[in-house]
Write a protein that holds these residues in place. Structure first.
Motif, PDB file in Angstrom:
ATOM      1  N   ARG A  69      39.627  37.287  22.059  1.00 19.42           N
ATOM      2  CA  ARG A  69      38.678  37.694  23.203  1.00 19.42           C
ATOM      3  C   ARG A  69      37.244  36.976  23.041  1.00 19.42           C
ATOM      4  NH1 ARG A  69      39.151  43.461  25.287  1.00 19.42           N
ATOM      5  NH2 ARG A  69      38.824  43.947  23.006  1.00 19.42           N
ATOM      6  N   GLN A  70      36.674  37.478  21.973  1.00 14.64           N
ATOM      7  CA  GLN A  70      35.314  37.025  21.453  1.00 14.64           C
ATOM      8  C   GLN A  70      35.328  35.514  21.452  1.00 14.64           C
ATOM      9  OE1 GLN A  70      32.711  38.896  21.448  1.00 14.64           O
ATOM     10  NE2 GLN A  70      33.852  40.649  21.849  1.00 14.64           N
ATOM     11  N   ALA A  71      36.258  34.799  20.815  1.00 17.12           N
ATOM     12  CA  ALA A  71      36.388  33.193  20.793  1.00 17.12           C
ATOM     13  C   ALA A  71      36.148  32.759  22.317  1.00 17.12           C
ATOM     14  CB  ALA A  71      37.561  32.766  19.961  1.00 17.12           C
ATOM     15  N   VAL A  72      36.997  33.460  23.220  1.00 17.53           N
ATOM     16  CA  VAL A  72      36.957  32.814  24.724  1.00 17.53           C
ATOM     17  C   VAL A  72      35.542  33.107  25.203  1.00 17.53           C
ATOM     18  CG1 VAL A  72      37.849  33.397  26.939  1.00 17.53           C
ATOM     19  CG2 VAL A  72      39.465  33.243  25.095  1.00 17.53           C
ATOM     20  N   ARG A  73      34.916  34.162  25.042  1.00 17.97           N
ATOM     21  CA  ARG A  73      33.466  34.492  25.559  1.00 17.97           C
ATOM     22  C   ARG A  73      32.706  33.466  25.053  1.00 17.97           C
ATOM     23  NH1 ARG A  73      34.832  39.905  24.168  1.00 17.97           N
ATOM     24  NH2 ARG A  73      35.494  41.176  26.182  1.00 17.97           N
ATOM     25  N   GLN A  74      32.813  33.094  23.677  1.00 16.49           N
ATOM     26  CA  GLN A  74      31.857  32.134  23.291  1.00 16.49           C
ATOM     27  C   GLN A  74      31.962  30.820  23.814  1.00 16.49           C
ATOM     28  OE1 GLN A  74      32.184  31.790  18.591  1.00 16.49           O
ATOM     29  NE2 GLN A  74      30.974  30.187  18.652  1.00 16.49           N
ATOM     30  N   ILE A  75      33.338  30.480  23.838  1.00 17.22           N
ATOM     31  CA  ILE A  75      33.397  28.902  24.381  1.00 17.22           C
ATOM     32  C   ILE A  75      33.015  28.712  25.826  1.00 17.22           C
ATOM     33  CG2 ILE A  75      35.086  27.250  24.570  1.00 17.22           C
ATOM     34  CD1 ILE A  75      36.664  28.368  22.266  1.00 17.22           C
ATOM     35  N   ALA A  76      33.349  29.771  26.559  1.00 18.42           N
ATOM     36  CA  ALA A  76      32.766  29.772  27.961  1.00 18.42           C
ATOM     37  C   ALA A  76      31.291  29.860  27.957  1.00 18.42           C
ATOM     38  CB  ALA A  76      33.136  31.335  28.584  1.00 18.42           C
ATOM     39  N   ALA A  77      30.522  30.297  27.368  1.00 19.39           N
ATOM     40  CA  ALA A  77      29.206  30.190  27.221  1.00 19.39           C
ATOM     41  C   ALA A  77      28.779  28.966  26.718  1.00 19.39           C
ATOM     42  CB  ALA A  77      28.637  31.268  26.205  1.00 19.39           C
ATOM     43  N   ASP A  78      29.357  28.162  25.839  1.00 10.26           N
ATOM     44  CA  ASP A  78      29.107  26.915  25.569  1.00 10.26           C
ATOM     45  C   ASP A  78      29.503  25.901  26.522  1.00 10.26           C
ATOM     46  OD1 ASP A  78      28.523  27.644  22.964  1.00 10.26           O
ATOM     47  OD2 ASP A  78      30.448  27.314  22.171  1.00 10.26           O
ATOM     48  N   LEU A  79      30.311  26.255  27.330  1.00 10.10           N
ATOM     49  CA  LEU A  79      30.617  25.227  28.673  1.00 10.10           C
ATOM     50  C   LEU A  79      29.705  25.569  29.690  1.00 10.10           C
ATOM     51  CD1 LEU A  79      32.472  23.450  29.732  1.00 10.10           C
ATOM     52  CD2 LEU A  79      33.808  25.128  30.907  1.00 10.10           C
ATOM     53  N   THR A  80      29.124  26.538  29.786  1.00  9.76           N
ATOM     54  CA  THR A  80      27.885  26.822  30.608  1.00  9.76           C
ATOM     55  C   THR A  80      26.689  26.018  30.250  1.00  9.76           C
ATOM     56  OG1 THR A  80      29.065  29.041  31.609  1.00  9.76           O
ATOM     57  CG2 THR A  80      26.709  28.405  31.759  1.00  9.76           C
ATOM     58  N   THR A  81      26.476  26.319  29.158  1.00  9.13           N
ATOM     59  CA  THR A  81      25.287  25.620  28.418  1.00  9.13           C
ATOM     60  C   THR A  81      25.196  24.040  28.720  1.00  9.13           C
ATOM     61  OG1 THR A  81      24.873  27.448  26.819  1.00  9.13           O
ATOM     62  CG2 THR A  81      23.854  25.273  26.305  1.00  9.13           C
ATOM     63  N   ALA A  82      26.482  23.490  28.074  1.00  2.53           N
ATOM     64  CA  ALA A  82      26.813  22.164  28.355  1.00  2.53           C
ATOM     65  C   ALA A  82      26.430  21.586  29.744  1.00  2.53           C
ATOM     66  CB  ALA A  82      28.036  21.526  27.950  1.00  2.53           C
ATOM     67  N   ARG A  83      27.002  22.275  30.804  1.00  5.61           N
ATOM     68  CA  ARG A  83      26.889  21.966  32.167  1.00  5.61           C
ATOM     69  C   ARG A  83      25.073  22.052  32.571  1.00  5.61           C
ATOM     70  NH1 ARG A  83      32.200  24.864  34.303  1.00  5.61           N
ATOM     71  NH2 ARG A  83      33.618  23.496  34.126  1.00  5.61           N
ATOM     72  N   LEU A  84      24.638  22.897  32.040  1.00  2.05           N
ATOM     73  CA  LEU A  84      23.172  23.167  32.562  1.00  2.05           C
ATOM     74  C   LEU A  84      22.220  22.107  32.083  1.00  2.05           C
ATOM     75  CD1 LEU A  84      22.526  27.007  31.610  1.00  2.05           C
ATOM     76  CD2 LEU A  84      22.747  25.708  33.842  1.00  2.05           C
ATOM     77  N   GLY A  85      22.496  21.404  30.753  1.00  2.00           N
ATOM     78  CA  GLY A  85      21.582  20.371  30.368  1.00  2.00           C
ATOM     79  C   GLY A  85      20.598  20.783  29.524  1.00  2.00           C
ATOM     80  N   ALA A  86      19.427  20.088  29.327  1.00  3.79           N
ATOM     81  CA  ALA A  86      18.642  20.639  28.302  1.00  3.79           C
ATOM     82  C   ALA A  86      17.685  21.763  28.595  1.00  3.79           C
ATOM     83  CB  ALA A  86      17.683  19.447  27.741  1.00  3.79           C
TER      84      ALA A  86
END
Length: 323
Positions: free
Chosen positions: A152-169
């Motif tokens: 479950r923690q891994a799912v939360r971490q990867i979801a946060a990475d995906l959000t950051t990747a879509r936001l840009g710098a």
């Protein structure tokens, strides 16, 4: 020995001659034409490649006058353009975030982790039932719960990475990239200005009074290449005695007469010197020689100024001083 009658006759003739010599009108003055030249130069030195005008030529405003070699400045403009393009691409890249393929990889990893988390949840729920039946040990149940929590923690971490990747710098990185674009734009403007200074055009309609260099010669920075005389910069300077200077006013009319024509050139007085001076050597009037005089400047209309030449002696009549 002269007789008394002969002496009287000589004195009368002398007086008549003196009266004839000083019979000039009281409003007639001698002067000369002067011009204020416009010296056109480049703030950047270089070899003279093109001289587009000749002495005595009339040019209009914006007419090219000369051009210096500009290979270095042209290369600097090209370099500045590429620098600006690079800065703009960097800013656009930071604003867009990661590339689509990188985002797709993160999304695939998130799906895989969610599937693993779902499986870990089923294993944990099964172990909960088995512990109630006393089929497995508490250790096995704890191990299943730990695995489920990790997934479950891994799912939360990867979801946060995906959000950051879509936001840009980050915002500060975007501001830094924006500043780089502004800096590159300023460098391009500077390079273009340097290039433009290597070619000079006439700032106004004017007469090409002189050209000071020939094609192929090196011109130092700031050295005039062409001397221009705009008609508006032609003026007449004449000298009046201190007995009449107080009667003159700015805006008074003055008629300028030149040799070879009977048509006077109309001018307007725009300057009266506040200081007295001795008659300059260029004035040869026997009546005004060695007297204190005041310099007066008058300007003709630009169209009339073309007929006047600097250094030309003239006679000036001021109608307002007529007796």
């Amino acid at each position: 020995m002269y007789t008394k009658s002969a002496l009287i006759l000589i004195l009368a003739l002398t007086a008549a001659l003196m009266t004839g010599c000083s019979n000039s009108p009281a409003n007639l003055f001698q002067g000369y034409v002067e011009g204020e030249y416009v010296l056109v130069s480049s703030p950047i030195g270089g070899a003279l490649v093109t001289l587009s005008v000749t002495r005595g030529q009339l040019v209009t405003k914006g007419r090219p006058l000369f051009a210096l070699e500009h290979d270095f400045e042209a290369a600097a403009v090209s370099e500045a353009k590429h620098g600006l393009q690079r800065a703009q691409n960097n800013l656009a890249n930071r604003e867009k975030g990661q590339r689509p393929s990188e985002i797709a990889a993160i999304e695939a990893l998130l799906r895989k982790t969610k599937a693993s988390a779902a499986l870990a949840r089923l294993e944990y729920e099964r172990r909960v039932k088995l512990i109630a039946e006393h089929t497995i040990s508490q250790e096995e149940l704890d191990r299943a719960k730990s695995d489920y929590d990790q997934q479950r923690q891994a799912v939360r971490q990867i979801a946060a990475d995906l959000t950051t990747a879509r936001l840009g710098a980050r915002s500060d990185e975007i501001r830094a990239a924006t500043a780089e674009v502004l800096q590159a734009e300023a460098k391009l403007e500077q390079a273009r200005w340097n290039l433009d200074q290597k070619s000079q055009a006439a700032p106004a309609d004017a007469l090409v009074f002189d050209t000071l260099y020939r094609e192929g010669e090196w011109v130092a920075a700031g050295q005039p290449v062409v001397s221009l005389l705009p008609p508006a910069n032609v003026e007449v300077r004449f000298f009046v005695p201190e007995t009449v200077v107080g009667q003159l006013r700015k805006g008074d009319r003055a008629e300028v007469r030149i040799d070879g024509t009977d048509v006077p050139v109309p001018t307007e007085i725009y300057y009266i010197s506040p200081a007295a001076e001795y008659t300059p050597p260029v004035i040869y009037s026997s009546q005004s020689r060695a007297k204190l005089v005041f310099m007066v400047k008058a300007k003709p209309a630009p169209a009339d100024g073309l007929g006047l030449h600097p250094g030309q002696p003239v006679d000036v009549i001021v109608p307002s001083l007529a007796p």
